[in-house]
Design an enzyme around this catalytic site. Structure first.
Site, PDB file in Angstrom:
ATOM      1  N   LYS A 160      36.144  38.251  49.954  1.00  0.00           N
ATOM      2  CA  LYS A 160      37.119  39.353  49.874  1.00  0.00           C
ATOM      3  C   LYS A 160      37.269  39.982  51.237  1.00  0.00           C
ATOM      4  O   LYS A 160      36.320  40.018  52.024  1.00  0.00           O
ATOM      5  CB  LYS A 160      36.637  40.403  48.867  1.00  0.00           C
ATOM      6  CG  LYS A 160      37.661  41.469  48.534  1.00  0.00           C
ATOM      7  CD  LYS A 160      38.801  40.940  47.653  1.00  0.00           C
ATOM      8  CE  LYS A 160      38.711  41.412  46.270  1.00  0.00           C
ATOM      9  NZ  LYS A 160      39.474  40.793  45.255  1.00  0.00           N
ATOM     10  N   GLY A 175      47.443  52.610  36.136  1.00  0.00           N
ATOM     11  CA  GLY A 175      47.822  51.826  37.316  1.00  0.00           C
ATOM     12  C   GLY A 175      49.048  51.002  36.980  1.00  0.00           C
ATOM     13  O   GLY A 175      49.079  50.318  35.948  1.00  0.00           O
ATOM     14  N   GLY A 179      50.692  48.839  39.243  1.00  0.00           N
ATOM     15  CA  GLY A 179      50.929  47.836  40.286  1.00  0.00           C
ATOM     16  C   GLY A 179      51.216  46.494  39.631  1.00  0.00           C
ATOM     17  O   GLY A 179      51.522  46.425  38.438  1.00  0.00           O
ATOM     18  N   ASN A 180      51.071  45.435  40.411  1.00  0.00           N
ATOM     19  CA  ASN A 180      51.390  44.095  39.902  1.00  0.00           C
ATOM     20  C   ASN A 180      50.630  43.766  38.613  1.00  0.00           C
ATOM     21  O   ASN A 180      51.228  43.397  37.598  1.00  0.00           O
ATOM     22  CB  ASN A 180      51.094  43.073  41.010  1.00  0.00           C
ATOM     23  CG  ASN A 180      51.294  41.653  40.557  1.00  0.00           C
ATOM     24  OD1 ASN A 180      50.517  41.131  39.756  1.00  0.00           O
ATOM     25  ND2 ASN A 180      52.340  41.008  41.029  1.00  0.00           N
ATOM     26  N   ALA A 181      49.303  43.932  38.635  1.00  0.00           N
ATOM     27  CA  ALA A 181      48.493  43.535  37.472  1.00  0.00           C
ATOM     28  C   ALA A 181      48.815  44.396  36.257  1.00  0.00           C
ATOM     29  O   ALA A 181      49.062  43.879  35.153  1.00  0.00           O
ATOM     30  CB  ALA A 181      47.011  43.625  37.821  1.00  0.00           C
ATOM     31  N   GLY A 182      48.854  45.707  36.443  1.00  0.00           N
ATOM     32  CA  GLY A 182      49.078  46.627  35.333  1.00  0.00           C
ATOM     33  C   GLY A 182      50.439  46.423  34.660  1.00  0.00           C
ATOM     34  O   GLY A 182      50.537  46.372  33.437  1.00  0.00           O
TER      35      GLY A 182
END
Ligand code: GLU
Length: 422
Positions: A111, A224, A226-229
């Site tokens: 990471k 959240g 963002g992309n994932a949420g």
């Protein structure tokens, strides 16, 4: 600043070490292997001088942590955030090792991150910073050594700059297999953008089957956006569930009759935030976590569910789209409350799984259809869920311990077989 912050009083690497220790105990892990796994193999800190638009030089700090590569090259995203720290990327790289082992894809864990606030930077500043960071880590990344990807506040744009910089530096020919999460035009995979959310929706489907939960009468809160949420919420909505609460870095909104993800996304695109969405009540991020719902999806940053609020969580299932949102103390409380936590390393493994598919397509110079990608993802995640669930029943431990235990077994087997050199 209004960023949704990671809980600064909790050191994520200590959390990761504690999780490793707890799972290792359950399987009587060899002490030496435990020591190897407790230390990332390499952690690089780099200074990134960038000429800013005002003509002054600003020196950013960046990191790349490479935790373990016993099962394959290091793999994991790069995040841009004002609060990134070396302890955080070390923890995240360890979680990537577990995630790839659970998904059973041939990678280890890595990471990276840069301490910066991308929301306050121009496109030019971002590009110069990204390219200089890529140059600074170029000797330790590579298509067969360490393959980066997007993470918090990075995406296709940053991946393209990194690929371009690396390709120019290393032989000056295009090397798409260096990095995943790229735009389609330069070798990205169909389905990668939605993959984290899609994978999560598959784990929720599997959990609902086991627990006899009817998705059509289920309610969902997502922290959240963002992309994932966003995609996670959209895909569980497609399974019939009703989204009743959502939040972003500015705060949350609630409507017991349901929020439509499609129109929520349009509203956020236009206004920048969810707050003020018509017909919904404003709530704080803390209140969102305590919403009475069937499914809670933390999709923001680390250490959001802690011993301080775990008792107040009112969900049946928690599916972690974010990495590290729950602390070990909170895990114990949730387990006692019989809330099933689908941990990050399983719930959000769809992202890296489709990254693997992207890498395979690049190495073979192939293009797969979106249906093909999604079907393979479904098979892979369903198998991972079944493996973890079986371990959870066999050892009578929560799903996180089961996941990490399974991962540690797989990684330690690889370490043992390869042996210690010299
Ligand atoms: N950053 C994502 C994660 O935490 C994706 C990593 C990848 O695709 O390599 O899983």
């Amino acid at each position: 600043m209004s960023e949704l912050s990671a809980n600064k009083t909790i050191n994520p690497f200590e959390v990761a070490l504690k999780q490793l220790e707890e799972s290792s105990k359950l399987i009587d892990l060899d002490e030496g292997i435990h020591k190897i796994l407790a230390h990332p193999k390499r952690v690089l800190t780099v200074s990134i001088p960038v000429r800013m638009d005002n003509n002054k030089i600003h020196v950013f700090t960046g990191f790349r942590s490479q935790h373990n590569d016993a099962r394959g090259p290091f793999k994991g995203g790069i995040r841009y955030h004002p609060q990134v720290s070396v302890e955080e990327v070390k923890a995240l790289s360890m979680w990537m090792t577990w995630k790839c082992a659970i998904a059973d894809i041939p990678y280890g864990g890595g990471k990276g991150g840069i301490i910066c606030n991308p929301k306050e930077m121009s496109e030019g500043e971002l590009e110069r910073m990204t390219r200089r960071y890529a140059y600074s880590i170029s000797d330790i990344i590579g298509p067969h050594t360490d393959i980066p990807a997007p993470d918090v506040y990075t995406g296709g744009k940053e991946m393209s700059w990194i690929m371009d910089t690396y390709s120019a530096l290393k032989g000056n020919f295009v090397q798409p297999e260096l990095i995943t999460g790229k735009p389609i035009a330069i070798g990205g995979s169909l389905g990668r953008n939605e993959a984290t959310g899609r994978g999560l929706s598959f784990t929720v489907r599997e959990a609902a089957n086991r627990l006899k939960i009817n998705m059509k009468t289920s309610t969902v809160a997502v922290q959240g956006f963002g992309n994932a949420g966003q995609f996670a919420a959209q895909l569980v909505e497609e399974q019939g569930a009703k989204i009743i609460a959502a939040s972003d870095s500015k705060g949350g909104i609630y409507n017991k009759n349901g929020l439509q993800i499609g129109s929520l996304r349009k509203y956020k695109e236009k206004n920048g935030f969810l707050d003020g969405y018509p017909g919904a009540k404003s709530i704080s991020n803390e209140e969102l976590l305590e919403t009475d719902c069937t499914l809670l999806i933390p999709a923001a940053l680390e250490s959001q569910i802690t011993k301080k609020n775990a008792e107040k969580i009112n969900a049946k299932v928690i599916a972690e789209a974010a990495n590290g949102p729950t602390t070990p103390e909170a895990d114990e409380i949730l387990y006692k409350k019989e809330i099933l936590v689908i941990p990050d390393v399983l719930a959000n493994g769809g992202g890296v799984t489709v990254s693997y598919f992207e890498w395979l397509q690049n190495l073979r110079r192939e293009y797969w259809t979106e249906d093909d990608v999604n079907e393979r993802l479904d098979r892979n995640i369903t198998k991972a869920f079944a493996d973890v669930y079986q371990t959870h029943e066999k050892y009578r431990v929560n799903m996180r311990k089961a996941s990490i235990l399974l991962a540690v077994l797989r990684v330690s087997e690889a370490i043992k077989i390869r042996g210690l050199w010299p």
